[in-house]
Structure formats: structure tokens, C-alpha cells
Design a protein around this motif. Structure first.
Motif, PDB file in Angstrom:
ATOM      1  N   ASP A  13      35.876  31.469  39.103  1.00  0.00           N
ATOM      2  CA  ASP A  13      36.693  32.338  39.972  1.00  0.00           C
ATOM      3  C   ASP A  13      36.858  31.725  41.357  1.00  0.00           C
ATOM      4  OD1 ASP A  13      36.845  34.150  37.897  1.00  0.00           O
ATOM      5  OD2 ASP A  13      35.345  35.523  38.735  1.00  0.00           O
ATOM      6  N   PHE A  14      35.767  31.231  41.910  1.00  0.00           N
ATOM      7  CA  PHE A  14      35.822  30.645  43.248  1.00  0.00           C
ATOM      8  C   PHE A  14      36.669  29.377  43.251  1.00  0.00           C
ATOM      9  CE2 PHE A  14      32.405  33.540  44.171  1.00  0.00           C
ATOM     10  CZ  PHE A  14      32.513  33.788  45.528  1.00  0.00           C
ATOM     11  N   HIS A  17      40.280  30.450  43.276  1.00  0.00           N
ATOM     12  CA  HIS A  17      40.651  30.954  44.601  1.00  0.00           C
ATOM     13  C   HIS A  17      40.824  29.792  45.586  1.00  0.00           C
ATOM     14  CE1 HIS A  17      41.023  33.922  47.776  1.00  0.00           C
ATOM     15  NE2 HIS A  17      40.197  33.183  48.505  1.00  0.00           N
ATOM     16  N   TYR A  18      39.901  28.836  45.534  1.00  0.00           N
ATOM     17  CA  TYR A  18      39.963  27.659  46.407  1.00  0.00           C
ATOM     18  C   TYR A  18      41.270  26.894  46.182  1.00  0.00           C
ATOM     19  CZ  TYR A  18      38.987  22.856  47.896  1.00  0.00           C
ATOM     20  OH  TYR A  18      39.054  21.609  48.458  1.00  0.00           O
ATOM     21  N   LYS A  37      34.304  33.554  56.124  1.00  0.00           N
ATOM     22  CA  LYS A  37      34.291  33.896  54.702  1.00  0.00           C
ATOM     23  C   LYS A  37      35.703  34.055  54.176  1.00  0.00           C
ATOM     24  CE  LYS A  37      29.839  36.201  54.550  1.00  0.00           C
ATOM     25  NZ  LYS A  37      29.138  37.477  54.341  1.00  0.00           N
ATOM     26  N   LEU A  38      35.962  33.360  53.070  1.00  0.00           N
ATOM     27  CA  LEU A  38      37.256  33.446  52.404  1.00  0.00           C
ATOM     28  C   LEU A  38      37.179  34.308  51.144  1.00  0.00           C
ATOM     29  CD1 LEU A  38      38.155  29.673  52.754  1.00  0.00           C
ATOM     30  CD2 LEU A  38      38.969  31.556  54.179  1.00  0.00           C
ATOM     31  N   LYS A  39      35.989  34.336  50.517  1.00  0.00           N
ATOM     32  CA  LYS A  39      35.765  35.136  49.310  1.00  0.00           C
ATOM     33  C   LYS A  39      34.256  35.294  49.162  1.00  0.00           C
ATOM     34  CE  LYS A  39      36.573  35.013  44.260  1.00  0.00           C
ATOM     35  NZ  LYS A  39      37.044  36.374  44.079  1.00  0.00           N
ATOM     36  N   SER A  40      33.808  36.472  48.738  1.00  0.00           N
ATOM     37  CA  SER A  40      32.379  36.739  48.580  1.00  0.00           C
ATOM     38  C   SER A  40      32.123  37.525  47.301  1.00  0.00           C
ATOM     39  CB  SER A  40      31.834  37.544  49.754  1.00  0.00           C
ATOM     40  OG  SER A  40      31.868  36.803  50.934  1.00  0.00           O
ATOM     41  N   GLU A  41      30.995  37.253  46.682  1.00  0.00           N
ATOM     42  CA  GLU A  41      30.529  37.993  45.506  1.00  0.00           C
ATOM     43  C   GLU A  41      29.009  38.076  45.572  1.00  0.00           C
ATOM     44  OE1 GLU A  41      32.299  39.549  43.297  1.00  0.00           O
ATOM     45  OE2 GLU A  41      34.273  38.673  43.671  1.00  0.00           O
ATOM     46  N   ASP A  53      29.382  32.904  48.833  1.00  0.00           N
ATOM     47  CA  ASP A  53      30.388  33.028  49.888  1.00  0.00           C
ATOM     48  C   ASP A  53      31.176  31.735  49.988  1.00  0.00           C
ATOM     49  OD1 ASP A  53      29.516  35.638  50.879  1.00  0.00           O
ATOM     50  OD2 ASP A  53      27.752  34.578  51.642  1.00  0.00           O
TER      51      ASP A  53
END
Length: 183
Positions: A13-14, A17-18, A37-41, A53
Motif C-alpha cells: 500500500d505504501f 501511494h509513494y 507525514k504523507l501516509k500513516s498506518e 509513517d
């Protein structure tokens, strides 16, 4: 290994997104959020939390993976962390996939839900009671943390010994409460 498959899925997933973000440029007109932070889980497994992150700073984009061990420590306790360059996430995911295929996971769900962690303060010490499990079975870890210097010691008690451990402590409590009060 018990969270490795879920971690691998998040790596995919990351990575996606990247790839959708476009090229990183320190002078890019689009400014990242203040914390970068661009995306966090988050992954929760037993008494551990893993934070993923995807972040950006002047040097580039990276995935920060941090682990928090006990949920009972005030403000979350210490974290261990690593950073993976964003462009290496796919290779990291592929290597993890190979390990999982070769060695499998230890992700056997416990038959019973483990009790929630507990804590108590006695004078200048904190005591933490964390139930966990591994391939050898269920255990209770009792940790003592000095509030003054944050020194920590712990004992681990296998589940099969809990009854005897309780009986010994109960004997001490009974003998202590049977003593006459000093006048």
C-alpha cells in the motif's frame, strides 16, 4: 514474524501511494504537512503497536517503522524505530515475501483473548502486568519501573505456573495480615 504478513501488505500500500506522489524536490511548491507525514498506518499485535509513517523531509521520502512495546506505560513508552528509503520499499517487501514463503509465520491466533495489560503505582515505582504469548505458550511479564531513574526489571511467569505463584503470594498475604498490629 507474527505481524510480518500484515506488514508486507502495508508495504505494498505504501509503495503504491509513494508511486502516486510524483518526484520529490526539496524546492517543490507543494509543501508537505508540518510533521512531514504523507501516509500513516498502525498494526496492533498483542501488547505491541507498530507505526508505519511515510514521511518527507529535505533529504527525501522514507518509511519510518516504529514499535511501541507496552500499552500500559504512560505516554506510550519508548519506541524503537528504523527508516527505509521510500525507493527501497518494494525490494524490502519482496525480500519479506520470500522469507514468509520459506519460513511461514507464527501467526497462530490464541484460542482465548489475552487479558488486557494492567499497571499500579506503589510509592516511587510502577508495576506493569502484561500477558503475552509466543510459540512456547502464554506468559505473564511483571515489570518494575523506578519512577525516579526509569530503571526497569522484569520477571516472566509461564501460564502453567500462575496458580502456584498466586498460592505463594496468597500465603504471604495471609501470614502478613495475621500478625498482630504493633501497639
Amino acid at each position: 514474524m507474527s505481524s510480518a504478513a500484515e506488514f508486507r501488505d502495508f508495504l505494498s500500500d505504501f509503495s503504491d501511494h509513494y508511486a502516486s506522489l510524483g518526484e520529490h524536490s526539496p524546492t517543490n511548491s507543494e509543501t508537505p504537512p508540518e510533521d512531514g507525514k504523507l501516509k500513516s498506518e498502525m498494526i496492533v499485535k498483542d501488547n505491541r503497536r507498530y507505526y508505519l509513517d511515510l514521511k518527507e523531509n529535505q533529504r527525501g521520502r522514507f518509511l519510518r517503522v516504529s514499535e511501541q512495546v507496552s500499552q500500559t506505560i504512560p505516554r506510550g513508552g519508548p519506541r524503537s524505530q528504523i527508516a527505509i528509503p521510500a525507493q527501497g520499499m518494494i525490494e524490502f517487501r519482496d525480500a519479506l515475501t520470500e522469507l514468509l514463503e520459506e519460513f511461514g509465520t507464527d501467526d497462530q491466533e490464541p484460542q482465548n483473548e489475552l487479558p488486557e495489560s494492567r499497571s499500579m503505582r506503589v510509592e516511587n515505582k510502577m508495576f506493569y502486568f502484561d500477558v503475552g504469548s509466543n510459540r512456547r505458550g502464554v506468559y505473564l511479564r511483571v515489570s518494575e519501573v523506578s519512577v525516579r531513574n526509569n530503571f526497569r526489571t522484569a520477571i516472566t511467569i509461564p501460564e502453567r505456573s500462575w496458580g502456584r505463584f498466586r498460592d505463594i503470594i496468597s500465603e504471604f498475604v495471609d501470614k502478613s495480615s495475621a500478625k498482630p498490629e504493633p501497639e
